[in-house]
Design an enzyme around this catalytic site. Sequence first.
Site, PDB file in Angstrom:
ATOM      1  N   GLY A   1      10.805  -2.120   8.302  1.00  0.00           N
ATOM      2  CA  GLY A   1      10.201  -1.604   7.490  1.00  0.00           C
ATOM      3  C   GLY A   1       8.942  -0.582   8.596  1.00  0.00           C
ATOM      4  O   GLY A   1       9.413  -1.021   9.582  1.00  0.00           O
TER       5      GLY A   1
ATOM      6  N   GLY B   1       3.361  -1.796  11.300  1.00  0.00           N
ATOM      7  CA  GLY B   1       1.642  -2.336  11.595  1.00  0.00           C
ATOM      8  C   GLY B   1       2.050  -3.138   9.334  1.00  0.00           C
ATOM      9  O   GLY B   1       0.589  -3.767   9.179  1.00  0.00           O
TER      10      GLY B   1
ATOM     11  N   THR C   1       6.458  -8.974  12.522  1.00  0.00           N
ATOM     12  CA  THR C   1       6.011  -9.929  13.730  1.00  0.00           C
ATOM     13  C   THR C   1       5.125 -10.910  12.669  1.00  0.00           C
ATOM     14  O   THR C   1       5.861 -12.039  13.146  1.00  0.00           O
ATOM     15  CB  THR C   1       5.219  -9.531  14.444  1.00  0.00           C
ATOM     16  OG1 THR C   1       5.653  -7.894  15.240  1.00  0.00           O
ATOM     17  CG2 THR C   1       4.965 -10.575  15.774  1.00  0.00           C
TER      18      THR C   1
ATOM     19  N   GLU D   1     -10.809  22.722   1.292  1.00  0.00           N
ATOM     20  CA  GLU D   1     -10.842  21.702   0.996  1.00  0.00           C
ATOM     21  C   GLU D   1     -11.039  21.968  -0.961  1.00  0.00           C
ATOM     22  O   GLU D   1     -10.563  20.936  -1.598  1.00  0.00           O
ATOM     23  CB  GLU D   1     -12.152  20.542   1.366  1.00  0.00           C
ATOM     24  CG  GLU D   1     -11.592  20.431   2.969  1.00  0.00           C
ATOM     25  CD  GLU D   1      -9.927  19.800   2.877  1.00  0.00           C
ATOM     26  OE1 GLU D   1      -9.065  19.395   2.309  1.00  0.00           O
ATOM     27  OE2 GLU D   1      -9.901  20.694   4.673  1.00  0.00           O
TER      28      GLU D   1
HETATM   29  P1  ADP Z   1       4.517  -5.528  12.723  1.00  0.00           P
HETATM   30  O1  ADP Z   1       5.478  -5.854  13.294  1.00  0.00           O
HETATM   31  O2  ADP Z   1       5.246  -4.672  11.577  1.00  0.00           O
HETATM   32  O3  ADP Z   1       4.659  -4.138  13.296  1.00  0.00           O
HETATM   33  P2  ADP Z   1       2.868  -6.532  12.565  1.00  0.00           P
HETATM   34  O4  ADP Z   1       3.106  -8.232  11.868  1.00  0.00           O
HETATM   35  O5  ADP Z   1       2.900  -6.379  14.480  1.00  0.00           O
HETATM   36  O6  ADP Z   1       3.170  -5.467  12.088  1.00  0.00           O
HETATM   37  O7  ADP Z   1       0.890  -6.994  11.528  1.00  0.00           O
HETATM   38  C1  ADP Z   1       0.115  -6.132  12.192  1.00  0.00           C
HETATM   39  C2  ADP Z   1      -1.359  -7.131  11.953  1.00  0.00           C
HETATM   40  O8  ADP Z   1      -1.460  -7.377  10.966  1.00  0.00           O
HETATM   41  C3  ADP Z   1      -1.051  -8.348  11.933  1.00  0.00           C
HETATM   42  O9  ADP Z   1      -1.957  -9.024  13.162  1.00  0.00           O
HETATM   43  C4  ADP Z   1      -1.910  -9.071  10.614  1.00  0.00           C
HETATM   44  O10 ADP Z   1      -3.756  -8.975  11.016  1.00  0.00           O
HETATM   45  C5  ADP Z   1      -2.299  -7.491   9.611  1.00  0.00           C
HETATM   46  N1  ADP Z   1      -1.145  -7.530   8.614  1.00  0.00           N
HETATM   47  C6  ADP Z   1      -0.323  -6.871   9.106  1.00  0.00           C
HETATM   48  N2  ADP Z   1       0.657  -7.378   6.958  1.00  0.00           N
HETATM   49  C7  ADP Z   1      -0.137  -8.195   6.834  1.00  0.00           C
HETATM   50  C8  ADP Z   1      -0.244  -8.907   6.223  1.00  0.00           C
HETATM   51  N3  ADP Z   1       0.439  -8.584   4.673  1.00  0.00           N
HETATM   52  N4  ADP Z   1      -1.663 -10.191   5.154  1.00  0.00           N
HETATM   53  C9  ADP Z   1      -2.136 -10.292   6.104  1.00  0.00           C
HETATM   54  N5  ADP Z   1      -1.852  -9.557   7.542  1.00  0.00           N
HETATM   55  C10 ADP Z   1      -1.254  -8.501   7.852  1.00  0.00           C
HETATM   56 ZN    ZN Z   2      -5.486  21.826   3.667  1.00  0.00          ZN
END
Ligand code: ADP
Ligand code: ZN
Length: 661
Positions: A255, A258, A262, A479
């Site tokens: 995916g 963010g 993780t 815009e």
């Molecule tokens: P990825 O590993 O997919 O890049 P992370 O797990 O590092 O993303 O997510 C970064 C932060 O975003 C997490 O530490 C959390 O604070 C927030 N976050 C992301 N998805 C969620 C979720 N589904 N619920 C709550 N917090 C989330």
């Molecule tokens: Zn434009």
Amino acid sequence: MQQKEPVKKKKAQTQQNNKKKQPKFNYLWIYAIAIVGLLFFIQNPGSNNVREEIGTTKLERFIINKYIESILFIQKDSRIDITLKEKTVNTNAEFEKFREKNIKGPHFYITVADFSVFNSDVKEIQERAVQDYLINNPDKDEKKVRNDYIFDIKQNTSKAWGFEIFWLVLMGILLFFIFTSFRGIRGGGQGGIFNFGKSRAQLFDSKNNNGSSFKDVAGMEGAKYEVEEIVDFLKNPKKYTELGGKIPKGALLVGPPGTGKTLLAKAVAGEAQVPFFSLSGSDFVEMFVGVGASRVRDLFQTAKGKAPCIIFIDEIDAIGRARGKNVMSGANDERESTLNQLLTEMDGFSTNAGVIILAATNRADVLDRALLRAGRFDRQIHVELPNAKERKGIFEVHVRNLKLNTDVDLEYFAKQTPGFSGADIANVCNESALIAARNGKKSVEKSDILAAIDRIVGGLERRGSMMSPEEKRVIAYHEAGHAAVGWLVEHAAPLVKVTIVPRGKSLGAAWYLPEERHITTTEQMFDEITAMLGGRAAEEVQFGKISTGALSDLEKVTKQAYAMVVFYGLNEKIGNISFYDSTGQQEYALTKPYSEKTAQNIDEEISKLIESAYKRAKGILTENKEKLIQLAENLVEKEVIFAEDLETIFGKRQQQTETLA
Ligand code: ADP
Ligand code: ZN
């Protein structure tokens, strides 16, 4: 020899002291020590000045007179050391100087070219001495006489250590320099100089508190369901193995960044209450050959020691890209060997070892097929950007620690943040608290969160940035053009707000709520392209000239049109053909998968498509020029307008689609 010892000790001490007293000790010390050592070794090649060189005739006399206590052959110097009997030294005037200086030996030395020759010479002398003695004293016991005269030459075959030690020290210093400077280049990462081959995984366990649980993960119901099973595997492996099932070794979380991959992996470890090793794929890759592979080995060894546990490899595509695609560069050998090692390790441990590997990537398509085979990452769990409902859940998770004003309605914000990832929302919540604090508020209010959203979307507001009134008008019309066309065509995404407050790099922006749909029709895509071209069309309709402000619009339009023709088979002339390559192989190919003629057709079709969309946008705007002007002037004045304002100008939208569902 005796003199060496104290000096060496001193050297070691100095180094130790240096390390103790000042951790960042001066490198000059090392130079100084090296130079002193060098001088010492050059000046003193290990000989004792008092010893006297003698020839074999003298030695023969000593042997016959039974002066000798021992003879020692020192291989490294090709030298024979001769030590006299204490009694001889004490009673014989010849050796008075040794007595005076109280030298216990060795007293003489002989340099020999070939020890075996020397050895047999000595044997011969001894034998002769025995025979002579026996001739003169025939009544003596031969055995005893032999014992008196004949002794073996001792040998010291130890290698010449002096210079070797010196070189070892020098090499050590050199290596130390190389390592420290490389560490400097890397930006002083953790792991110390001697830990190059060690994995740099971060370990979270009960001690350093991996308190994550599924409560911290909002939304992602499907993904959570899948990983819940993994938690169960880790908790009661017996339940599964007893029935003959094999516990999976790994799962791949796929995916965009963010979206909480993780977080999810951590939560799995937290729920199962097992240690969690976290590291990124790029941690394996270093500029030294073989480091990656040895890090993989080390990681798995450590993990097995802590089983049951979870290894989480973020950005696995850094090492897991398909092998052998980049024919051009040999630099990928290192990555390949790292990947091979990973595959080997994954095959190596038995399924019951209790180590489960979770990996994350946003590009499962570029991964090596071997990684995805059964027995490795045989499960893929897809994690998508959250929809409105999930975003609300994520907001709820992250406002837990905020002091919220009662006017805050999280559902509203969830709707205001289409396309936000979980990380973005976490960021919004944090930012809103900062904004509220900066404004001296006691709690976080709605306006703070809105400001935070704006900031995250567009980068920081360019306060006081200079913009001429003309420029401002052009931007307003641009815009307004997007907004108007988007409003008037049937399928374009519904608009949220339009602003001409410059932020970050973009000068103005229109926000839309993308509908969360899974398939898109030709009409919908065409409408979207039309709306994207609405900005430039408005400039032309109003001012008769166009500007560079449409760069990013045109980029998006071109990509969209290309995708329609080449990937989605939505063009009549090209037909139902897709040149999309889900394996990612084509990225590296030098040739296109279609003929010159098709290439020409594609170019023509794309150009036709975009031109007709542009004409259409212009037509719509010319027809509604009055309203466009009204909207644009409204924008110039207020700088921000919302969907309601558009409704008052243009009337209700034809198809108020099932937005915000
Ligand atoms: P990825 O590993 O997919 O890049 P992370 O797990 O590092 O993303 O997510 C970064 C932060 O975003 C997490 O530490 C959390 O604070 C927030 N976050 C992301 N998805 C969620 C979720 N589904 N619920 C709550 N917090 C989330
Ligand atoms: Zn434009």
